[in-house]
Design a protein around this motif. Sequence first.
Motif, PDB file in Angstrom:
ATOM      1  N   THR A 133      10.027  -2.421   5.755  1.00  0.00           N
ATOM      2  CA  THR A 133      10.681  -3.243   4.837  1.00  0.00           C
ATOM      3  C   THR A 133      12.099  -3.391   5.362  1.00  0.00           C
ATOM      4  OG1 THR A 133      11.252  -1.201   3.559  1.00  0.00           O
ATOM      5  CG2 THR A 133       9.565  -2.759   2.794  1.00  0.00           C
ATOM      6  N   VAL A 134      12.579  -2.793   6.474  1.00  0.00           N
ATOM      7  CA  VAL A 134      13.746  -3.156   7.310  1.00  0.00           C
ATOM      8  C   VAL A 134      13.762  -4.598   7.769  1.00  0.00           C
ATOM      9  CG1 VAL A 134      14.137  -0.512   7.710  1.00  0.00           C
ATOM     10  CG2 VAL A 134      13.035  -2.114   9.601  1.00  0.00           C
ATOM     11  N   ASP A 138       8.524   7.094   4.289  1.00  0.00           N
ATOM     12  CA  ASP A 138       9.152   6.752   5.779  1.00  0.00           C
ATOM     13  C   ASP A 138       8.390   5.578   6.122  1.00  0.00           C
ATOM     14  OD1 ASP A 138      10.611   8.960   6.013  1.00  0.00           O
ATOM     15  OD2 ASP A 138       9.124  10.203   7.047  1.00  0.00           O
ATOM     16  N   GLY A 139       7.105   5.431   5.977  1.00  0.00           N
ATOM     17  CA  GLY A 139       6.307   4.122   6.343  1.00  0.00           C
ATOM     18  C   GLY A 139       6.937   2.782   5.490  1.00  0.00           C
ATOM     19  N   ALA A 145       0.838  -1.182  -0.133  1.00  0.00           N
ATOM     20  CA  ALA A 145       0.142  -0.084   0.126  1.00  0.00           C
ATOM     21  C   ALA A 145       0.897   1.271  -0.065  1.00  0.00           C
ATOM     22  CB  ALA A 145      -0.889   0.046   0.952  1.00  0.00           C
ATOM     23  N   TYR A 146       2.017   1.340   0.713  1.00  0.00           N
ATOM     24  CA  TYR A 146       2.816   2.311   0.840  1.00  0.00           C
ATOM     25  C   TYR A 146       3.223   2.657  -0.704  1.00  0.00           C
ATOM     26  CZ  TYR A 146       3.172   3.095   5.811  1.00  0.00           C
ATOM     27  OH  TYR A 146       2.688   3.247   7.208  1.00  0.00           O
ATOM     28  N   GLN A 147       3.838   1.427  -1.115  1.00  0.00           N
ATOM     29  CA  GLN A 147       4.378   1.769  -2.729  1.00  0.00           C
ATOM     30  C   GLN A 147       3.324   2.132  -3.620  1.00  0.00           C
ATOM     31  OE1 GLN A 147       5.326  -2.667  -3.158  1.00  0.00           O
ATOM     32  NE2 GLN A 147       7.486  -2.361  -2.221  1.00  0.00           N
ATOM     33  N   ARG A 148       1.994   2.003  -3.435  1.00  0.00           N
ATOM     34  CA  ARG A 148       1.074   2.515  -4.339  1.00  0.00           C
ATOM     35  C   ARG A 148       0.843   3.866  -4.128  1.00  0.00           C
ATOM     36  NH1 ARG A 148      -2.704  -1.338  -6.748  1.00  0.00           N
ATOM     37  NH2 ARG A 148      -3.431   0.636  -7.747  1.00  0.00           N
TER      38      ARG A 148
END
Length: 216
Positions: free
Chosen positions: A215-216, A209-210, A193-196
Amino acid sequence: MKLRTGIAALFLLALFSAAAQEKPDALKLYRQGRELEAKNRMADAVVIYNEAIEVCKQDLVVNPRNMDAYTIYGWALVRMEKYSEAVTICQEALKITSDHRVVETLGEAYFYLKDYKESLKNMERYIDAAPRGERISTAYFFVGEIYRLNRSFNRAEIAYTAAVYLEPAMSLWWYRLATVRENVGDREGAATAYQRALRLRPDYKEASDGLKRVTV
């Protein structure tokens, strides 16, 4: 004599037709206001919204049951952040008949007044009444917002998912979906969702930032 009478009748008809054409259209005015608002010309938009309201008032004098006039009236008030007035107008309209457009506007007005219980009730009422309504995706988004603010993240995730499915071009909506997925521990879903959100708005710092967090 008949010829003169006929010419006079045609002349009067032409005058009435011209007057009807010159009468301002509340919906057109409202849309002009939205266009101005989109250009960050809010002061000019407010002028147009007030013109739209005046037309609605005139229309309601002619026909007190004109739900189109009530609808546009409410929309304009919400755009000008006159939420208490919008609630009053919508409640007046709903005493006449249950118009789903007015119900959704009432839900928005209550949301901005932070009366989330009444907002949720009206948004769900709108969704039930108009599952294919023009504002259905927005209604789901507001439902998601209410559940998120109440920390009911699983319910918020369901509502936001419906919102982005119906209208996938809203970066904020994808961001909100990502945050609630993150809150329930769905890191993979949150990353998607962040990527979208970032695909739609590459400079979206909060989304960036999210994405780093999950993904760390």
